[in-house]
Every structure is written in C-alpha cells, then in structure tokens.
Design a protein around this motif. Structure first.
Motif, PDB file in Angstrom:
ATOM      1  N   HIS A  31       0.829  -1.219   0.000  1.00 16.56           N
ATOM      2  CA  HIS A  31       0.000   0.000   0.000  1.00 16.56           C
ATOM      3  C   HIS A  31       0.858   1.261   0.000  1.00 16.56           C
ATOM      4  CE1 HIS A  31      -3.937  -1.804   0.267  1.00 16.56           C
ATOM      5  NE2 HIS A  31      -3.525  -2.578   1.255  1.00 16.56           N
ATOM      6  N   ALA A  32       2.069   1.156   0.494  1.00 15.62           N
ATOM      7  CA  ALA A  32       2.980   2.303   0.531  1.00 15.62           C
ATOM      8  C   ALA A  32       3.724   2.464  -0.799  1.00 15.62           C
ATOM      9  CB  ALA A  32       3.970   2.139   1.672  1.00 15.62           C
ATOM     10  N   GLY A  33       3.416   1.604  -1.775  1.00 22.18           N
ATOM     11  CA  GLY A  33       4.063   1.706  -3.073  1.00 22.18           C
ATOM     12  C   GLY A  33       5.402   1.005  -3.164  1.00 22.18           C
ATOM     13  N   LEU A  34       5.701   0.179  -2.197  1.00 24.33           N
ATOM     14  CA  LEU A  34       6.967  -0.540  -2.199  1.00 24.33           C
ATOM     15  C   LEU A  34       6.805  -1.855  -2.960  1.00 24.33           C
ATOM     16  CD1 LEU A  34       7.782  -0.058   1.587  1.00 24.33           C
ATOM     17  CD2 LEU A  34       8.686   1.273  -0.319  1.00 24.33           C
ATOM     18  N   SER A  35       7.852  -2.286  -3.624  1.00 27.09           N
ATOM     19  CA  SER A  35       7.812  -3.610  -4.239  1.00 27.09           C
ATOM     20  C   SER A  35       8.115  -4.619  -3.143  1.00 27.09           C
ATOM     21  CB  SER A  35       8.814  -3.715  -5.391  1.00 27.09           C
ATOM     22  OG  SER A  35      10.134  -3.610  -4.921  1.00 27.09           O
ATOM     23  N   THR A  36       7.402  -5.725  -3.144  1.00 21.85           N
ATOM     24  CA  THR A  36       7.560  -6.717  -2.086  1.00 21.85           C
ATOM     25  C   THR A  36       7.837  -8.093  -2.680  1.00 21.85           C
ATOM     26  OG1 THR A  36       5.183  -7.173  -2.019  1.00 21.85           O
ATOM     27  CG2 THR A  36       6.027  -5.514  -0.480  1.00 21.85           C
ATOM     28  N   GLU A  37       8.549  -8.856  -1.901  1.00 23.65           N
ATOM     29  CA  GLU A  37       8.819 -10.251  -2.238  1.00 23.65           C
ATOM     30  C   GLU A  37       8.564 -11.050  -0.985  1.00 23.65           C
ATOM     31  OE1 GLU A  37      12.711 -12.849  -3.358  1.00 23.65           O
ATOM     32  OE2 GLU A  37      12.468 -10.938  -4.419  1.00 23.65           O
ATOM     33  N   PHE A  38       7.609 -11.964  -1.065  1.00 18.09           N
ATOM     34  CA  PHE A  38       7.204 -12.737   0.102  1.00 18.09           C
ATOM     35  C   PHE A  38       7.889 -14.086   0.070  1.00 18.09           C
ATOM     36  CE2 PHE A  38       4.127 -15.350   2.526  1.00 18.09           C
ATOM     37  CZ  PHE A  38       4.121 -14.611   3.685  1.00 18.09           C
ATOM     38  N   GLY A  39       8.524 -14.444   1.175  1.00 23.39           N
ATOM     39  CA  GLY A  39       9.162 -15.748   1.295  1.00 23.39           C
ATOM     40  C   GLY A  39       8.541 -16.518   2.432  1.00 23.39           C
ATOM     41  N   PRO A  40       8.895 -17.786   2.586  1.00 26.02           N
ATOM     42  CA  PRO A  40       8.281 -18.598   3.632  1.00 26.02           C
ATOM     43  C   PRO A  40       8.617 -18.134   5.049  1.00 26.02           C
ATOM     44  CG  PRO A  40      10.054 -19.799   2.567  1.00 26.02           C
ATOM     45  CD  PRO A  40       9.865 -18.527   1.801  1.00 26.02           C
ATOM     46  N   LEU A  41       9.737 -17.432   5.213  1.00 23.11           N
ATOM     47  CA  LEU A  41      10.127 -17.006   6.555  1.00 23.11           C
ATOM     48  C   LEU A  41      10.445 -15.529   6.656  1.00 23.11           C
ATOM     49  CD1 LEU A  41      12.338 -20.079   7.416  1.00 23.11           C
ATOM     50  CD2 LEU A  41      10.033 -19.603   8.212  1.00 23.11           C
ATOM     51  N   GLY A  42      10.111 -14.768   5.631  1.00 26.36           N
ATOM     52  CA  GLY A  42      10.390 -13.346   5.691  1.00 26.36           C
ATOM     53  C   GLY A  42       9.897 -12.636   4.456  1.00 26.36           C
ATOM     54  N   THR A  44      10.579  -9.111   1.907  1.00 27.31           N
ATOM     55  CA  THR A  44      11.470  -8.026   1.520  1.00 27.31           C
ATOM     56  C   THR A  44      10.631  -6.948   0.853  1.00 27.31           C
ATOM     57  OG1 THR A  44      13.282  -9.573   1.160  1.00 27.31           O
ATOM     58  CG2 THR A  44      13.506  -7.406   0.159  1.00 27.31           C
ATOM     59  N   ALA A  45      10.854  -5.702   1.250  1.00 22.99           N
ATOM     60  CA  ALA A  45      10.201  -4.547   0.636  1.00 22.99           C
ATOM     61  C   ALA A  45      11.300  -3.613   0.140  1.00 22.99           C
ATOM     62  CB  ALA A  45       9.308  -3.832   1.635  1.00 22.99           C
ATOM     63  N   LYS A  46      11.154  -3.130  -1.090  1.00 22.44           N
ATOM     64  CA  LYS A  46      12.152  -2.233  -1.677  1.00 22.44           C
ATOM     65  C   LYS A  46      11.457  -1.001  -2.216  1.00 22.44           C
ATOM     66  CE  LYS A  46      15.040  -5.996  -3.384  1.00 22.44           C
ATOM     67  NZ  LYS A  46      15.574  -6.644  -4.587  1.00 22.44           N
ATOM     68  N   GLY A  47      12.178   0.114  -2.168  1.00 22.07           N
ATOM     69  CA  GLY A  47      11.641   1.332  -2.738  1.00 22.07           C
ATOM     70  C   GLY A  47      12.462   2.535  -2.347  1.00 22.07           C
ATOM     71  N   ASP A  48      11.934   3.685  -2.712  1.00 20.85           N
ATOM     72  CA  ASP A  48      12.571   4.951  -2.359  1.00 20.85           C
ATOM     73  C   ASP A  48      12.776   5.010  -0.851  1.00 20.85           C
ATOM     74  OD1 ASP A  48      13.192   7.900  -2.953  1.00 20.85           O
ATOM     75  OD2 ASP A  48      11.591   8.007  -1.433  1.00 20.85           O
ATOM     76  N   ALA A  49      13.919   5.513  -0.439  1.00 20.85           N
ATOM     77  CA  ALA A  49      14.270   5.540   0.985  1.00 20.85           C
ATOM     78  C   ALA A  49      13.203   6.231   1.822  1.00 20.85           C
ATOM     79  CB  ALA A  49      15.626   6.211   1.188  1.00 20.85           C
TER      80      ALA A  49
END
Length: 156
Positions: A31-42, A44-49
C-alpha cells in the motif's frame, strides 16, 4: 536513494499458508508503493528511501495487529552484502568449519542437541547477519530453514 527492508514476523507456522501477521505486513508495504517479495520465513520490501522509512510504522502496526508477537527488521541499500567477502560464502564457510572443528563432527552428523549447539555458536559469531546464511546453515545441518529458525528462537 533506494532502501531494502527485510522483516520477519513471528510466530512461524512452517511452510504452510502464511500467517495473517505476515500477510498484513506485506500488504502494508504494498500500500505504501513498495515492491515486495514474500518468502516462507520473511518479506522483503524495496523502494525509495523516504517511502520505505515512512511506511515502517504501518508495516510494524499491521504485523502486530495481525497477531505477530515479534518482528525482526533489517534495512540496507539494495545489493549491500554487509559482512560478506568478495568470494560468496567464504566467511560463512569458514565459520561453519570452525564450529565443526570445535564440535568434532560435520554439522549434518550431529544429533539434535549438537545441531542446536552449532546454531547457537554460529549465532554468537554473527553468522546469521550474512545474507542467505540460514539456508546455507540449514543445508549443512541437513534440516529445513524452519528448523534453523526454531533453534534460533529457543531459550538458551
């Protein structure tokens, strides 16, 4: 500048359907516009600082409201392998070899208590600060990543 946040919420439920707290935290990042990658135990969200840093309170709140009892967060610049050497795995390989020498056996040959001790020793030496170390250690132990996380979360 871009940033990457890797967060893990607990309790874990193995590799079945992700728990609500993990799903809600990932949704908040999306919702914050970050790209996300969902894994089984964590996750990751990436985007502008600025976007990522501004989204952190919503991500934490979503995880806690979803039932998380613990949230672990690591923030870095994408591609930053803090603590890793130029030769992939060499630092972790050296740590594993030292623990094997100390315990007198290959990690995979240890009994359950020995494997738990090995994980504690590797944790004390900072092995789990290295990227992808849980998967590497799990392979060396002959167990799943979930098992390594369970060992890490045990009372010492």
């Amino acid at each position: 500048m871009e940033l990457e946040a890797e967060f893990t919420s607990e309790p874990f439920r193995g590799e079945s359907e992700p728990p609500a707290h993990a799903v809600e935290a990932m949704r908040a990042a999306g919702h914050a516009g970050l790209s996300t990658e969902f894994g089984p135990l964590g996750t990751t969200a990436k985007g502008d600082a600025d976007a990522l840093l501004d989204a952190l309170p919503a991500i934490v709140r979503a995880a806690l409201d979803g039932g998380a009892t613990r949230l672990t967060l690591r923030i870095q610049q994408p591609g930053d392998n803090a603590g890793a050497s130029s030769e992939p795995g060499s630092v972790l390989d050296r740590m594993v070899a030292e623990v094997e020498a100390e315990l007198g056996s290959a990690l995979a040959e240890l009994d359950r208590a020995g494997k738990q001790r090995a994980v504690r020793l590797l944790e004390e030496r900072g092995a789990f600060q290295l990227r992808k170390s849980v998967a590497t250690v799990a392979e060396s132990l002959g167990v799943t990543r979930f098992t390594v996380y369970n060992y890490l979360n045990r009372e010492h």
